[in-house]
Design an enzyme around this catalytic site. Structure first.
Site, short mmCIF file in Angstrom:
data_model
loop_
_atom_site.label_atom_id
_atom_site.label_comp_id
_atom_site.label_asym_id
_atom_site.label_seq_id
_atom_site.Cartn_x
_atom_site.Cartn_y
_atom_site.Cartn_z
CG ASP A 83 -1.08 -95.49 52.06
OD1 ASP A 83 -0.90 -94.25 52.01
OD2 ASP A 83 -0.14 -96.30 52.22
CG HIS A 162 8.35 -95.59 47.33
ND1 HIS A 162 8.49 -96.29 48.51
CD2 HIS A 162 7.01 -95.52 47.12
CE1 HIS A 162 7.32 -96.63 48.97
NE2 HIS A 162 6.39 -96.18 48.14
MN MN Z 1 1.20 -94.35 52.06
MN MN Z 2 4.37 -94.32 52.05
#
Ligand code: MN
Ligand code: MN
Length: 301
Positions: A83, A162
């Site tokens: 990621d 986020h």
């Molecule tokens: Mn990610």
């Molecule tokens: Mn993400």
């Protein structure tokens, strides 16, 4: 560069680095080598890592990055999720790929890729977030797997990964409409039918971020906090990243104390509830009034 251009540049870098990672042979390589190499490539391409590269193996769904000199080696049977976050002036592209070295799990990986594809078909300006979740869930179930219910995509803001809005991986209650010129990450996580489909927090927590800049009344801690803020702001960082200026023992001591004082948060690894294999695919999109950009898709740029 206006903010959309920053997103596009971040997306181009994230895409090329991810696709390069996908082609590499990582079996026999340490997680340390993998993270350091990918982060170096991000910088060489003109971006900055928006968070430490996550290299989560098998039942670990997310949030593992290499420790300094992490000796853990990718094995012949492993499922590796990479990621990657890239930022340009704080504008973040977030993307992930899963590589399976075990034939048994190729279709699990494919299920996460297909679910992402289906989600991208419905993710556009004014789309309902629940519709995206529904498309993801239906696609995964059709493939014979189950989604991880308590992991979701998210809105992105400058220097914030986020940013408050969640894009579910299931058909869920409580919905919002996607807005134009707003970045969103969409990231289906898939596990086996005999998994629980829920992740819990693991013991390891080696990704950190500043959550409060309140002075601690300890000069050494405050200096460290200010130094980190100057480098990464509220974005996540790894212990590896501060060893240019601090020795490891001291850095661990400073991090531990700042965690206790709640200036720094450590993100625990997220582990599938029944310790089953997990695959993840992720793109970042920006809907506009008349079209939607997948900024982390190379064919888009
Ligand atoms: Mn990610
Ligand atoms: Mn993400």
């Amino acid at each position: 560069m206006d903010f959309i251009e920053c997103y596009r540049k971040a997306g181009r870098i994230a895409c090329s680095v991810r696709d390069l990672a996908k082609k590499k042979e990582y079996v026999g390589k340490t997680l340390y080598e993998i993270c350091e190499k990918i982060e170096k490539e991000i910088i060489e391409n003109g971006g900055f890592p928006a968070f430490p590269v996550n290299v989560s193996l098998n039942e670990i769904a997310a949030h593992y990055t290499a420790e300094p000199d992490d000796p853990k080696i990718v094995g012949e049977e492993d499922v590796l999720k990479i990621d990657i976050g890239v930022h340009v002036a704080g504008y973040i592209a977030d993307t992930a790929v899963t590589i399976s070295y075990n034939n048994e799990y190729h279709s699990l990986v494919k299920a996460s890729e297909n679910a992402l594809k289906e989600a991208l078909k419905v993710a556009r300006n004014r789309a309902k977030s629940s519709e995206i979740g529904k498309a993801i869930e239906n696609s995964i179930i059709k493939s014979g797997y189950i989604p991880i219910k308590n992991l979701s995509g998210h809105s992105l803001e400058r220097y914030t990964i986020h940013a408050g809005k969640s894009i579910p991986n299931i058909n869920s209650f409580g919905s919002f409409l996607l807005e134009p010129d707003q970045a969103y990450a969409i990231e289906p996580f898939v596990t086996l039918k005999n998994g629980i489909g829920i992740v819990h927090e693991g013991k390891v927590a080696n990704i950190f971020a500043i959550i409060s800049r309140k002075p601690t009344k300890n000069k050494e801690l405050d200096n460290f906090l200010n130094d980190i803020w100057g480098r990464y702001k509220s974005l996540p960082f790894a212990l590896r990243w501060v060893l240019d200026s601090y020795d490891e023992k001291n850095a661990r001591y400073l991090l531990d104390n700042l965690k206790k004082k709640k200036n720094i948060h450590a993100y625990p690894t997220l582990v599938e509830g029944n310790n089953m294999m997990v695959a993840q695919s992720e793109h970042t999109i920006i809907p506009h009034e008349t079209f939607t950009e997948v900024i982390t898709s190379c064919t888009n740029n």
